[in-house]
Motif scaffolding. Structure first.
Motif, PDB file in Angstrom:
ATOM      1  N   ASP A 122      -9.017   5.526   2.822  1.00  0.00           N
ATOM      2  CA  ASP A 122      -9.225   5.641   1.380  1.00  0.00           C
ATOM      3  C   ASP A 122      -8.964   7.070   0.962  1.00  0.00           C
ATOM      4  O   ASP A 122      -9.461   8.018   1.602  1.00  0.00           O
TER       5      ASP A 122
ATOM      6  N   LYS B 165     -10.848   4.117   7.315  1.00  0.00           N
ATOM      7  CA  LYS B 165     -11.608   2.866   7.258  1.00  0.00           C
ATOM      8  C   LYS B 165     -11.193   1.895   8.350  1.00  0.00           C
ATOM      9  O   LYS B 165     -11.958   1.014   8.708  1.00  0.00           O
TER      10      LYS B 165
ATOM     11  N   LEU C 145       0.829  -1.206   0.000  1.00  0.00           N
ATOM     12  CA  LEU C 145       0.000   0.000   0.000  1.00  0.00           C
ATOM     13  C   LEU C 145       0.867   1.261   0.000  1.00  0.00           C
ATOM     14  O   LEU C 145       1.957   1.272   0.565  1.00  0.00           O
TER      15      LEU C 145
ATOM     16  N   LEU D 111      -5.791   3.022   8.324  1.00  0.00           N
ATOM     17  CA  LEU D 111      -5.919   2.745   6.904  1.00  0.00           C
ATOM     18  C   LEU D 111      -7.013   3.673   6.410  1.00  0.00           C
ATOM     19  O   LEU D 111      -8.075   3.780   7.039  1.00  0.00           O
TER      20      LEU D 111
ATOM     21  N   THR E 283      -6.579   2.769  -1.153  1.00  0.00           N
ATOM     22  CA  THR E 283      -6.289   2.694   0.282  1.00  0.00           C
ATOM     23  C   THR E 283      -4.815   2.971   0.552  1.00  0.00           C
ATOM     24  O   THR E 283      -3.945   2.537  -0.199  1.00  0.00           O
TER      25      THR E 283
END
Length: 310
Positions: A292, A301, A246, A290, A278
């Motif tokens: 978005d 989220k 990520l 985490l 994300t």
């Protein structure tokens, strides 16, 4: 009078257990949980008792990152014995088909491109897939005929490592949902000689590889503080290690507080990241959420409680 149980503690991070053959994944989790006296633990992807290798175990807040490990790439090294297909597609089952034919190395290598990319695979009858609420392996053990539908899987790489007259060692890099046992079964059928897995080791899961792994015996020895051994804390990898795939975004303490309260954060200016999807949100070197990222705004989220900045 029995001794009082020790109070469980909050432990956060990943332990990459090098699971031995014969141990279940649940037993592996129990070993790690006991060694660290941890309140909460879970694993990222079951490994059969007959398989060895990497079993990533999440402790505490790391359990929130398990899906990112399970969805990551996996690498297996496995040995197929030719001439026999079994009910379980491994050594635990009974033979259902045999052949005197043995494939040449050239024949095996010529077949491998057909098993690379997105392919259709029927899972083994002895698998954890549910049929009308029942596990397929429970139905199969009860003698019921199990009809499993083919599903799409992706194999990124499949190579022949070494071969003898009766066995072939392969290495496969694959995505979620791939059954190596079914791969051996199908290769044997296509080669006309049948086959089943006699050895299986997982060497990579997501961001973790064998360099990260520690055996149960090593963990216990580290816990006891043997001379010359690393402290047990050195076996614990940071929670964010699982989120290597990520993007990472660093925010201020103020913005970290907003995200922790479930509030969105707007990022503007030349330093604002350019991506959609994300991201792992860091503040003061600590994973806080985490989120978005959409049209310049971070929407939380998942919130992490790792003792970071207020």
């Amino acid at each position: 009078m029995s001794a009082p149980r020790s109070t469980k503690v909050d432990v956060h991070g990943w332990v990459i257990l090098d699971k031995p053959v014969g141990m279940t994944s649940t037993q592996g989790v129990a070993v790690v949980k006991r060694v660290f006296n941890a309140k909460k633990a879970g694993h990222a992807g079951t490994l059969d008792p007959l398989a060895s290798g990497l079993l990533p175990i999440a402790l505490g807040e790391a359990t929130k990152t398990v899906p990112y490990v399970m969805d990551g790439r996996k690498v297996y090294r496995f040995t197929v014995q030719w001439g026999v297909e079994t009910t379980t597609d491994d050594t635990e089952g009974t033979p259902v088909a045999t052949s005197e034919l043995r494939p040449s190395r050239a024949a095996v290598e010529a077949l491998l491109p057909r098993y690379t990319g997105v392919i259709s695979q029927v899972p083994p009858q002895f698998s954890a897939i549910k049929i009308n609420g029942e596990r397929a392996y429970d139905l199969a053990r009860d003698g019921e005929a199990v009809a499993l539908e083919a599903r799409e899987i992706e194999i990124h790489r499949l190579v022949l490592v070494e071969a003898t007259a009766d066995t072939t060692v392969f290495e496969a890099e694959c995505g979620k949902g791939t059954y190596v046992r079914a791969l051996a079964r199908d290769l044997g059928r296509d080669l006309g000689c049948h086959g089943h897995v006699v050895a299986l080791r997982r060497t990579v899961v997501g961001a973790f590889d064998e360099q990260d792994a520690v055996t149960p015996d090593e963990l216990r020895a580290m816990k006891e503080g043997g001379e010359g051994l690393l402290p047990i804390e050195d076996a614990l990898l940071p929670v964010e290690t699982a989120l290597e795939s990520l993007p990472s975004v660093t925010v201020s303490r103020h913005d970290a507080g907003r995200l922790a309260r479930g509030q969105s954060v707007i990022l503007r200016g030349r330093d604002a990241p350019i991506f959609d999807g994300t991201a792992a949100i860091m503040a003061g070197g600590t994973l806080v959420a985490l989120a978005d990222f959409e049209r310049g705004e971070l929407v939380p989220k998942r919130i992490f409680h790792l003792g970071g900045p207020e």
